[in-house]
Design an enzyme around this catalytic site. Structure first.
Site, PDB file in Angstrom:
ATOM      1  CD  GLU A 256      57.990  25.134  49.312  1.00 45.20           C
ATOM      2  OE1 GLU A 256      56.804  25.217  48.916  1.00 45.20           O
ATOM      3  OE2 GLU A 256      58.402  25.633  50.372  1.00 45.20           O
ATOM      4  CB  CYS A 295      53.195  25.963  50.530  1.00 44.72           C
ATOM      5  SG  CYS A 295      54.666  25.706  51.492  1.00 44.72           S
TER       6      CYS A 295
END
Lengths: 683, 683
Positions: A256, A295
Site C-alpha cells: 500500500e 497517503c
C-alpha cells in the site's frame, strides 16, 4: 526513553550505538533505539514455531474476541499514547485518528469476523460445487491460516493506526506478526506495543517488534507461507516485491504505497451550492490534517475550468485561517511534519511541482504559534494551480508529502476522468456533485484506477467519514502507483493471511472437514426429535423425517382466507390452467407453514425461536391431493458467547429443510435459523 | 502449415527465418513459425483501445453468452483439432482432456457467470456496509473490468485447455487477451485460435496471438491496468514476476508453476481394500496420462512404511501393462513426450533423482508400438523409491516432467503431513483413505501448502474427476513452489481480471451506480400496483406500501389449526410468559403469509410466480392487537434470455420486503424473488 525490540518473547536492547529519535516540534531527543545484534531468522522461526501454533489452537471467533479485549485494554490506556503522540507533531484531531481510529479497527475487525465468519479454525468459502452427476464427488473451498509469519512494515504517519489496522486481520486469521514501524514516531508504536504485551491477551509468540530503519536480513529468511504487508513509499515497496528471496519463495506481498489521489468537483456545482462548500472543506482538510502527511490526501483538485477562480479563492480564504504551530497550543489546527528530514524532502518536491505549476497560495513569512522554527519541522500549506494538466506530468507524478495540493481545470467529464486516471492508480478518489448522472459517469470512468471512491452530496456529507479515512469495513489499497494491494475490507482483509484450498471428495467427508452439512452427505436418524435436544447434543447431519400431510382443496381455501392471498394460481381455475402451473396449486407459504407444522414440537424445549430463513426455493408446485413430508437436518452450529443479560446460554443452529412430495420430488428447500439453549453445565 | 500471428486484427507472418515445429512422434516438420517484426507495443495498445472498449460495452451475462457460443462453435470443429493433437504425442484420452476439457471450461465459466453474477457491466461484491449512524453515508464494494490487456503465457502440455481456461474468465471479465502459447504444440493452439477468429463471436480486438518462444518486448510495454497470467516452469515464472517494468508498474501477475504434488495412502488402507486399488490406479494414471507431462501429476507417492512393498509391487504390475508408442496405434495408452528437448531435460532430472532414490521400475529395453525411437520423443515410466525422504531433498525439489514418480514411506500421520509439505507448496495433493478422521487430520495438516486437495474413498471414487484434473469450478494454483497464484474457481477466476473498488456515498447514489436498491435509498411511490407492471416498466427503488391488518387472537388460532404448528409461544399462555417473547405471539410464517396477502394482486398479471425468498429475519415479535403493513420495493432486476420452450419472455425481479407494525418498527425483512413477464414488444 528507549524504544526496545521484542524478540522471541523477550525485551531486547540493541547492542550497538543508539540512534536518537527527535521531537518533531522541539527537536529534542524523545527516545533512542538500536537493533544491532537482533536475530531476525530466530524471530521468524519463533513466530512460526511458537506464535503460529498457539494462535491456531483457537477458532476465528476466539481470536476475534482477543482483538475486542485488546481494543478495550488499549482504550483504557490511551492517555499515555496521547501524550507521546504530541511529540510526533500531531494535533489532538490527528492523534484521535491515529489512536482512537486505530483501536476502532480492532473492534470492527473483531465484530465483522464474528458476524460474517464461522466459529471454526477455518473459513468455508462459498457454496458446495457439484462436480458429478450423482453428487458423490463434490467440491468446497475453504481458507486455512497460512503457517508462516506476517511481517508488517509500517509507515511513519500513523504509528498506532498503521500497526493496528494490519494486526487485527492478521491475528483474526491466526498468523503471528513481526512488526517493524518506521523509526519516526516509533516511540508511540512501541508504547502501544508494550501495552499489548502487558495485557497478556495474545498468546505467546503472536507479536514481535523491531525498532529499526530496515528489518535487517529478515526478508532473506522468509518462505512461501509468510506474508509481507507494507505501507510506505512506492520506491521501498518495489524493493520489497523484487527482493530475490521474496520472488524465489513466492512470498505473499501486499503493498500500500502513496499515490496522487484526486478530488473532482462536479460540473453542476456552483459556489452557492452546499457541494461547493463540502469540496472546499475537504480539500483544505486533507491538506492540513496531519499536515497533509497522509497517503490518501487529496493531491489533485480537479475542477470545471469556469470554477477554477472560485475554487482557488475559497481555498485561499480557508487555508489562511488555519492556525499552525505547537500541536497543543491554543488555536492550532495544523501541527508540524514528522521530522526535519521529511521537511527537506517535501521542499524538494514542492520545488519540482513549482516548475510547471503556479503558486496560488503560500505564506511567505508564516507565523507559527508557539513554535521553534529552527528545531521543529513546521511548514505552511502550499496551493498550486496547473493550467495545462494534460501537458505536464509533474502534478500527476510528484507527491509532495505534506500540506500541498494542485488545482487543475477540466472542460468536460471525459477530461475529468482522464485527469483522475493520470495518477496511474490511486488509493482513493472523491467526487462532489449533486447530479447522480455525473456521479455515475465519473465513478465508472475512474473506478478501474482506484481502490476507493467517495461520492459526496448534500445527503451524504453530514455523516461522511472523509476522503482521507480508510475504514476497516472497506478495502484500502489501489492499483498501479498505489501498490496494487488490498488491506482491511472487513473479512476480505483477514483472508489475505489465509490460504484458499479447493477440497474435493464425497459430501460426507467434506461435510466432516467443514463441520457443516452438505447436500448428499450421510444423514443420521436418531429416535429423539431434534427439537428436544440441547445445542450441545445436536450433531451435524442429524436428521428428522416428519410424518406426512395430504394437501387438500380446503387447505388452499382456508389459507387464502386466512392470509388474504387470493392469487389466481390458487383460486381461479380458468386462469390457473393458462398459468405456468396448469392447474390450481397450494400457496408456497402454505407449504412452508405446513412444513413447520410437521416438524415443530409444541411443548417448551431447548429450541427458543426460529428467527430467520435463508435460500428458500420453491422447486415444484404442490397440487391438490399431493402428500408432503419434511426432512430437517442439522446443517451448522454456532456457539454464541453468553452475555450478562442473556437468560440462557445459547447457540445458533441452522437446519437444512427439504419438503418432499409423494414421489420424493423436492418441492421446497431452505435453511432455517433457530436459537437453541445450551446445557447449563457446559456454560 | 504455418503458425501465424494475429496482431491488431490481422494475420501476420513473421518477417525473419522460420523455425520448424516437429511432430513429437515422427520427428517430421508439422509447422513453421516466426514472430520477427511483430509490433508488441502496438498489439498491447490495440487490445487496450479497441478490444477493451468493445468488450466493456457488453454486460457480464452478454459476454458469458459469447463464451457459450464459442464453446459450441469449437465443439463443432473439434475433429480438426483432434487431428493436429496427435502430432503432439497425445493419445485420444490425452486429447480429450485437452480439447473437450478445454472447451468445457468455457461452458462452465459461462454458466457460472450467468448464475452467480449480476447481468451488469460490473459485479456487486458483498453487502452494503453501514458506515454511519443514520445510514446517510454507506459503503458498497464493486468490481469493474481492468482497462488493460491480459497477457496469457501458456505451457506446452495442453495447447487447447491451457488457452481456453484462461480466456474464459478474461473475456467474461471484459478484458482483451494477447495469447502466447508455447511453440511446442502451438500449431494446435493456432488452429483453435483461428476457429475463434473465424467464428466472429468475440468483438474486434478481443484476442490476439503470438506464435513465439518469448513474447518479444511485450512485458516492457505493460502497465498497471494489465494482467499477466502465466503457466509454466517456476524459473520462467520468477523471471516474469521480477521483470523491472512489471515491478515498476505493479502489473498484476498470476503464476501457476509446476510443483511436486503428492498423493498419500491412508494408514488404514490394506491391499485388499478398494482404496488401495484406487490409489494404485491414480498414481499409475498420473504417470502415464499425457506421458506424465502435467503440472498436477503425482510426483510423490507417500505410503505407510509397512505398505511400501505392496504399493511398489502393484504399481510395477500396472505400469508394465501400459502400451507405449504411436498415440493412435492399437493398444497404446501412453504416447510420446512433447519434444526431443523435453525428453533430454527429463532424462537429466531422472538422473538427478536416481542419485538419492532407488529405481524400482524401469524398462531397460522398452518395446514401443509402431514407433520410431530415434525421431519420436518416447520414454518409458520410471518408478523410484526413496527410503529416507526426510534426509534427501531431491524427491521434494526435482521435478522430472514425464512418467516419473517416487514412492516414499511414512511412520505416522505427522510424518506423512511433513513429507507432503516438503514440496514447499503444491498445486494439488490427494488422500486415499476410508477413515474420515485420518482424512481430516491429513487434509488440515497439508491444506496451507496446497491449492487443491482431493480425498478419495469408496463413496467418491466412482465419480471422481481425478487428482490431475483442475476444474473450472475450483481454484487452480498453489502457494510457494506452485507460484502462489490462482486461476479459475468459478467466478473467482473472473474477478482476477477485475479491480475491486470500495464505493462510499449516500445509499441513493450508490444504489443508482449499482443498479440495485440499497436500504436507505430513495423510494419511488407510484400509483399503479407494481405487480401490475411488466418487467420493463419497473424501476429500481419503486415502492408499494400496502394497506394494514390488525393481527388477532383468532388469526393465531386459525393459523395454528391450519398449519398444525402449535408451538407454545403461540398457544400456551403460561409457557409463553416465560419465553423470550413474554406473551403469546403470532407465528412468523403467519406474518409472512399475511404480508403476501397484503401485497399480492389476485388477477392474472405480469407477475407469474414467487419462486424464492432470501435473507428472512424476524426482528420483532407480532403480538395480539398489533397492526402490520408491508412495504415492497424493487431491489434488483435480471433479464432472462428467452428460450425456445418459454411461453413468455421474462425477467427475475427481486423485491425488498419490510413488514412494519403500528409503531413503524420493522417486524420482518426479507427479499422475494419473482418471475415477471417482459413486454412482448421488447423481446
Amino acid at each position: 526513553m528507549e524504544v526496545r525490540n521484542y524478540a522471541k518473547g523477550q525485551w531486547v536492547t540493541g547492542s550497538g550505538t543508539r540512534k536518537a529519535l527527535l521531537d518533531a516540534v522541539t527537536g529534542e531527543v524523545v527516545a533512542e533505539f538500536s537493533t544491532d545484534g537482533l536475530d531476525y531468522k530466530g524471530m521468524a522461526d519463533y513466530a512460526r514455531t511458537v506464535g503460529g501454533p498457539n494462535l491456531r489452537q483457537f477458532t476465528i471467533h476466539e481470536r476475534a474476541l482477543m482483538l475486542k479485549e485488546m481494543a478495550k485494554y488499549l482504550m483504557a490506556h490511551k492517555k499515555e499514547f496521547y501524550k507521546l503522540s504530541s511529540h510526533t507533531g500531531a494535533t489532538k484531531t490527528d492523534t484521535w485518528i491515529d489512536i482512537d481510529g486505530g483501536i476502532s479497527t480492532l473492534f470492527i475487525t473483531s465484530s465483522k469476523a464474528r458476524r460474517e465468519m464461522q466459529n471454526e479454525k477455518f473459513y468455508v468459502d462459498g457454496n458446495m460445487e457439484m462436480l458429478s452427476k450423482k453428487g458423490t464427488f463434490v467440491g468446497q473451498h475453504i481458507y486455512v491460516p497460512r503457517e508462516g509469519v506476517a511481517v508488517h512494515i509500517n509507515a511513519f504517519n500513523f504509528p498506532c493506526w498503521g500497526m493496528l489496522e494490519k494486526l487485527g486481520p492478521t491475528i483474526a486469521a491466526g498468523m503471528p506478526a513481526i512488526i517493524k514501524p518506521s523509526p519516526i514516531g516509533s516511540y508511540l508504536a512501541a508504547s502501544v506495543f508494550e501495552s499489548m504485551i502487558e495485557s497478556g491477551i495474545f498468546p505467546e509468540g503472536s507479536i514481535q517488534f523491531i525498532a529499526a530503519d530496515v528489518p535487517g536480513d529478515l526478508l532473506d529468511h522468509l518462505d512461501s507461507q509468510d506474508v509481507i504487508s507494507f505501507t510506505g513509499s512506492a520506491g521501498t515497496g518495489k524493493k520489497i516485491s523484487s527482493h530475490p528471496n521474496v520472488i524465489e519463495k513466492s512470498v505473499h506481498v501486499n503493498l500500500e504505497t502513496d499515490s496522487l489521489n484526486c478530488s473532482i468537483l462536479g460540473p453542476d456545482v456552483t459556489p452557492e451550492m452546499d457541494e461547493f462548500k463540502f469540496f472546499i472543506r475537504e480539500v483544505a482538510n486533507e491538506m492540513t490534517v496531519k499536515a497533509g502527511q497522509k497517503c490518501t490526501a487529496i493531491r489533485r483538485a480537479i475542477v470545471p475550468e469556469d470554477k477554477v477562480d472560485d475554487v482557488i479563492d475559497a481555498l485561499k480564504k480557508r487555508l489562511s485561517g488555519v492556525g499552525i504551530g505547537k500541536p497543543d497550543a491554543h488555536g492550532v489546527r495544523m501541527g508540524s511534519l514528522a521530522s526535519k528530514d521529511q521537511q527537506e524532502r517535501l521542499q524538494r518536491n514542492i520545488d519540482k511541482l513549482k516548475s510547471t505549476s503556479e503558486v496560488v497560495y503560500e505564506e511567505k513569512e508564516p507565523k507559527y504559534v508557539d513554535a521553534n522554527v529552527e528545531k521543529g519541522a513546521f511548514c505552511s500549506p502550499v496551493l498550486l494551480y496547473n493550467k495545462e494538466p494534460f501537458k505536464y506530468d509533474e502534478p500527476h507524478e510528484i507527491e509532495a508529502f505534506g500540506p500541498v495540493s494542485t488545482v487543475m481545470p477540466y472542460k468536460d467529464l471525459p477530461q475529468a476522468i482522464s485527469l483522475a486516471n493520470k495518477g496511474h492508480g490511486s488509493l482513493v478518489g472523491s467526487i462532489f456533485t449533486n447530479d447522480d448522472d455525473a456521479a455515475i459517469e465519473i465513478a465508472m470512468g475512474i473506478a478501474p484506477y482506484h481502490g476507493r471512491l467517495m461520492i459526496i452530496n448534500r445527503d451524504s456529507a453530514k455523516e461522511s467519514t472523509g476522503h482521507g479515512s480508510p475504514l476497516p469495513h472497506l478495502t484500502h489499497g489501489g492499483p498501479g502507483r498505489a501498490g496494487g494491494g488490498e488491506e482491511m475490507g472487513g473479512i476480505r482483509g483477514i483472508l489475505h493471511y489465509m490460504q484458499r484450498v479447493a477440497l474435493q471428495g464425497s459430501p460426507t467427508t467434506l461435510a466432516r472437514i467443514c463441520n457443516v452439512y452438505l447436500k448428499g452427505a450421510k444423514q443420521i436418524e436418531t429416535p429423539i426429535h431434534p427439537f428436544r435436544k440441547y445445542f450441545d447434543e445436536l450433531q451435524i447431519g442429524e436428521t428428522h423425517t416428519t410424518y406426512r400431510r395430504t394437501v387438500t382443496e380446503a387447505d388452499i381455501v382456508n389459507f387464502g382466507c386466512l392470509s388474504g392471498d387470493h392469487f389466481y394460481a390458487h383460486f381461479d381455475d380458468i386462469a390457473a390452467r393458462d398459468s405456468l402451473f396448469k392447474e390450481r396449486v397450494a400457496h408456497g407459504y402454505f407449504v412452508l407453514s405446513a412444513a413447520a407444522g410437521l416438524f415443530v414440537d409444541p411443548a417448551p424445549g431447548p429450541v427458543l425461536a426460529n428467527y430467520g430463513l435463508e435460500g428458500l426455493r420453491f422447486i415444484e408446485p404442490v397440487k391438490i391431493g399431493d402428500t408432503i413430508q419434511a426432512k430437517l437436518t442439522v446443517k451448522r452450529k454456532t456457539t454464541k458467547p453468553k452475555r450478562e443479560d442473556d437468560q440462557y446460554a445459547t447457540g445458533v443452529v441452522a437446519w437444512d429443510v427439504e419438503v418432499l412430495n409423494q414421489r420424493e420430488d423436492t418441492v421446497a428447500m431452505y435453511t432455517i435459523l433457530t436459537l437453541v439453549k445450551r446445557k447449563e453445565e457446559s456454560v
